[in-house]
Scaffold this motif. Structure first.
Motif, PDB file in Angstrom:
ATOM      1  N   THR A  18      29.184  36.303  26.843  1.00 55.44           N
ATOM      2  CA  THR A  18      30.090  34.738  26.171  1.00 55.44           C
ATOM      3  C   THR A  18      29.575  33.120  26.577  1.00 55.44           C
ATOM      4  N   GLY A  19      27.986  33.709  28.000  1.00 52.90           N
ATOM      5  CA  GLY A  19      27.683  32.197  28.285  1.00 52.90           C
ATOM      6  C   GLY A  19      28.429  31.742  29.260  1.00 52.90           C
ATOM      7  N   GLY A  20      29.558  32.192  30.365  1.00 50.39           N
ATOM      8  CA  GLY A  20      30.288  31.620  30.962  1.00 50.39           C
ATOM      9  C   GLY A  20      29.737  32.018  32.489  1.00 50.39           C
ATOM     10  N   PHE A  21      30.058  30.531  33.180  1.00 53.28           N
ATOM     11  CA  PHE A  21      29.932  31.007  34.649  1.00 53.28           C
ATOM     12  C   PHE A  21      31.433  31.955  35.363  1.00 53.28           C
ATOM     13  N   LEU A  22      31.079  32.292  36.476  1.00 50.96           N
ATOM     14  CA  LEU A  22      32.661  32.338  36.896  1.00 50.96           C
ATOM     15  C   LEU A  22      31.630  32.520  38.674  1.00 50.96           C
ATOM     16  N   TRP A  23      32.616  31.599  39.496  1.00 49.32           N
ATOM     17  CA  TRP A  23      31.878  31.777  40.419  1.00 49.32           C
ATOM     18  C   TRP A  23      32.472  33.375  41.870  1.00 49.32           C
ATOM     19  N   ASN A  81      27.564  25.974  24.084  1.00 49.32           N
ATOM     20  CA  ASN A  81      27.423  27.881  23.706  1.00 49.32           C
ATOM     21  C   ASN A  81      26.263  27.812  24.048  1.00 49.32           C
ATOM     22  N   ASN A  82      26.597  28.998  25.606  1.00 44.60           N
ATOM     23  CA  ASN A  82      25.447  28.797  26.972  1.00 44.60           C
ATOM     24  C   ASN A  82      25.129  30.470  26.549  1.00 44.60           C
ATOM     25  N   VAL A  83      25.155  31.400  25.144  1.00 43.50           N
ATOM     26  CA  VAL A  83      25.060  32.826  25.313  1.00 43.50           C
ATOM     27  C   VAL A  83      24.004  32.779  25.109  1.00 43.50           C
ATOM     28  N   TRP A  84      23.566  33.795  25.808  1.00 49.07           N
ATOM     29  CA  TRP A  84      22.051  34.055  26.420  1.00 49.07           C
ATOM     30  C   TRP A  84      21.208  34.259  24.544  1.00 49.07           C
ATOM     31  N   ASP A  85      21.729  35.106  23.837  1.00 51.78           N
ATOM     32  CA  ASP A  85      21.093  34.945  22.201  1.00 51.78           C
ATOM     33  C   ASP A  85      21.094  32.686  21.521  1.00 51.78           C
ATOM     34  N   ASN A  86      22.044  32.227  22.179  1.00 53.20           N
ATOM     35  CA  ASN A  86      21.502  30.998  21.741  1.00 53.20           C
ATOM     36  C   ASN A  86      20.785  30.247  22.016  1.00 53.20           C
ATOM     37  N   LEU A  87      20.211  30.770  23.872  1.00 50.63           N
ATOM     38  CA  LEU A  87      19.272  29.833  24.255  1.00 50.63           C
ATOM     39  C   LEU A  87      17.776  30.453  23.870  1.00 50.63           C
ATOM     40  N   ARG A  88      16.878  29.389  24.008  1.00 47.62           N
ATOM     41  CA  ARG A  88      15.481  29.331  23.645  1.00 47.62           C
ATOM     42  C   ARG A  88      14.708  28.463  24.318  1.00 47.62           C
TER      43      ARG A  88
END
Length: 166
Positions: A18-23, A81-88
């Protein structure tokens, strides 16, 4: 004190799908399980131990244990969109290659601008591309579509998977 991956994982969980962070802990009005971060301009920013970090940099650090050197590029141009597959990981030039059309572009095509002096000899369009802080002239053309084709060819050669035509 520099943020370590261990400390990051103590405080936050990252979901690569999802690219999300939770505390993970209660902090400053946030409860464990609450979404971390807020949208600042174009990026999501998360405050950790009195320091602000862009979420995509934290995602990279969370997943790899190393800070990106020097950029993290969003493949789809969506900076939320911080989904892992979207980052490089990217260089500055690669990151700049993967941008859309800028608002001031009047031709409607990336890498193409009007060349008024060329009107007298039938080539009123020019193409250029930038890499490593230097602009490279690609030629003068009769149509903006021909100029754009020259830009696309150069972008593919220079940037490969980072090349973006529009």
């Amino acid at each position: 004190m520099a943020l370590t991956q261990e400390r990051l994982k103590e405080l936050l969980s990252y979901d690569p799908l999802t690219g999300g962070f939770l505390w993970m802990v209660d902090r400053g009005g946030k409860k464990a399980g609450d979404e971390a971060g807020c949208k600042k301009r174009t990026y999501i920013v998360i405050n950790v131990d009195d320091c602000s970090y862009r979420a995509h940099h934290l995602a990279w650090f969370y997943m790899t244990g190393e800070w990106p050197d020097p950029f993290v590029d969003h493949r789809d141009l969506n900076k939320h969109n911080n989904v892992w597959d979207n980052l490089r990981e990217a260089t500055k030039s690669q990151n700049q290659a993967n941008i859309g059309l800028i608002k001031s572009n009047v031709s409607g095509l990336k890498g193409v601008s009007r060349y008024r002096a060329g009107e007298r000899y039938g080539k009123p369009w020019q193409a250029s591309i930038g890499k490593d802080g230097k602009s490279r002239h690609l030629g003068h053309f009769a149509t903006k579509e021909d100029a754009h084709a020259a830009y696309c060819e150069a972008a593919q050669k220079l940037f490969g998977e980072f090349a973006r035509a529009a």
